[in-house]
Scaffold this motif. Structure first.
Motif, PDB file in Angstrom:
ATOM      1  N   LEU A  63      -1.327  -7.515 -35.128  1.00 64.59           N
ATOM      2  CA  LEU A  63      -2.249  -8.546 -34.644  1.00 64.59           C
ATOM      3  C   LEU A  63      -3.509  -7.873 -34.119  1.00 64.59           C
ATOM      4  O   LEU A  63      -3.425  -6.919 -33.342  1.00 64.59           O
ATOM      5  N   ILE A 103      -6.879  -8.367 -32.014  1.00 69.43           N
ATOM      6  CA  ILE A 103      -7.562  -9.195 -31.019  1.00 69.43           C
ATOM      7  C   ILE A 103      -8.802  -8.452 -30.523  1.00 69.43           C
ATOM      8  O   ILE A 103      -8.733  -7.263 -30.213  1.00 69.43           O
ATOM      9  N   ASP A 127      -7.922 -11.395 -35.835  1.00 67.31           N
ATOM     10  CA  ASP A 127      -7.085 -12.594 -35.857  1.00 67.31           C
ATOM     11  C   ASP A 127      -7.474 -13.549 -34.732  1.00 67.31           C
ATOM     12  O   ASP A 127      -7.314 -14.770 -34.850  1.00 67.31           O
ATOM     13  N   LEU A 128      -7.961 -12.984 -33.632  1.00 67.86           N
ATOM     14  CA  LEU A 128      -8.378 -13.773 -32.472  1.00 67.86           C
ATOM     15  C   LEU A 128      -9.514 -13.040 -31.771  1.00 67.86           C
ATOM     16  O   LEU A 128      -9.436 -11.834 -31.559  1.00 67.86           O
ATOM     17  N   ARG A 187     -11.088 -18.982 -34.998  1.00 66.34           N
ATOM     18  CA  ARG A 187     -10.875 -17.583 -34.590  1.00 66.34           C
ATOM     19  C   ARG A 187     -11.337 -17.316 -33.166  1.00 66.34           C
ATOM     20  O   ARG A 187     -10.746 -16.486 -32.463  1.00 66.34           O
ATOM     21  N   THR A 199      -4.039 -17.842 -24.173  1.00 69.63           N
ATOM     22  CA  THR A 199      -4.639 -17.979 -25.508  1.00 69.63           C
ATOM     23  C   THR A 199      -4.000 -16.997 -26.489  1.00 69.63           C
ATOM     24  O   THR A 199      -3.694 -17.352 -27.628  1.00 69.63           O
ATOM     25  N   ALA A 200      -3.794 -15.770 -26.044  1.00 72.54           N
ATOM     26  CA  ALA A 200      -3.216 -14.747 -26.931  1.00 72.54           C
ATOM     27  C   ALA A 200      -1.754 -15.031 -27.241  1.00 72.54           C
ATOM     28  O   ALA A 200      -1.266 -14.683 -28.320  1.00 72.54           O
ATOM     29  N   GLU A 235      -0.247 -17.702 -28.035  1.00 71.63           N
ATOM     30  CA  GLU A 235      -0.096 -18.534 -29.228  1.00 71.63           C
ATOM     31  C   GLU A 235      -0.094 -17.681 -30.491  1.00 71.63           C
ATOM     32  O   GLU A 235       0.686 -17.909 -31.410  1.00 71.63           O
ATOM     33  N   LYS A 236      -0.983 -16.682 -30.540  1.00 66.52           N
ATOM     34  CA  LYS A 236      -1.067 -15.829 -31.718  1.00 66.52           C
ATOM     35  C   LYS A 236       0.114 -14.875 -31.809  1.00 66.52           C
ATOM     36  O   LYS A 236       0.642 -14.604 -32.883  1.00 66.52           O
TER      37      LYS A 236
END
Length: 209
Positions: A7, A9, A132-133, A183, A203-204, A206-207
């Protein structure tokens, strides 16, 4: 090697908004959740990119043209991507970067003479990867600028552009967030650090899940 997917970020925002602090906090939380974490930054993050970083963050504000800055940032980012980001993601790690391509889109593409087309073309050719975010820390540019200059880090080239430049940057980041809501998430960074961290983690999460 982790069996979970990697992931990517990133933290973005104007100088002095607290990106490094929140990146570390998110990294500590992700590790506590059992994920392997790579904390990194731009410009820099790899040996070659750190050498280029010094060219970009030191010296007078007019040291480089917007076009030259963009080329230097892209060169640093390519090395960072090859040597750090891609290998970590392939190993299933969580990569958390203090800045990535959005900073070049805003700093050079929106605030240094409307070079967005040039920036986007180079990104497509040399990088071709989005996070990804992306967490955009938003706060009053006057407060952030005072905080950034107070650090006296020796890497104040962009802070020395002054308040009007930081205001342009803030507008650029907010416009970018509006253009890619899937995003990008805007986080109010004018609050206490622990309150900001709570939003960042929520927020993170969720990913990560």
């Amino acid at each position: 090697m982790s069996t979970a997917p990697g992931l990517f970020i990133t933290f973005e925002g104007i100088d002095g908004a607290g990106k490094s602090t929140q990146a570390r906090a998110l990294g500590a939380w992700a590790e506590a959740e059992g994920r392997e974490v790579v904390l990194t930054r731009e410009p820099g993050g790899s040996a070659g990119a750190e050498e280029i970083r010094r060219l970009l963050v030191e010296g007078t504000p007019d040291r480089w043209s917007g076009e030259t800055e963009t080329l230097l940032f892209t060169a640093a980012r390519r090395d960072h991507l090859e040597r750090v980001i891609r290998p970590a993601l392939s190993a299933g790690k969580v990569v958390i970067s203090d800045r990535f391509a959005d900073s070049t889109r805003v700093y050079q593409g929106a605030a240094r003479g409307e070079l967005r087309g040039f920036v986007d073309t180079l990104h497509a050719l040399a990088i071709g990867r989005e996070p990804d975010l992306t967490l955009i820390l938003d706060m009053d540019p006057e407060v952030a600028l005072a905080r950034g200059l107070a650090r006296r880090s020796g890497e104040d080239r962009f802070e020395e552009e002054g308040l009007a430049f930081q205001q342009k940057l803030r507008a650029g980041f907010l416009a970018l967030a509006a253009s890619d809501p899937a995003r990008c998430r805007v986080i109010d960074a004018s609050r206490r650090p622990e309150e900001i961290t709570a939003d960042v983690i929520a927020t993170a999460r969720e990913k990560l899940q």
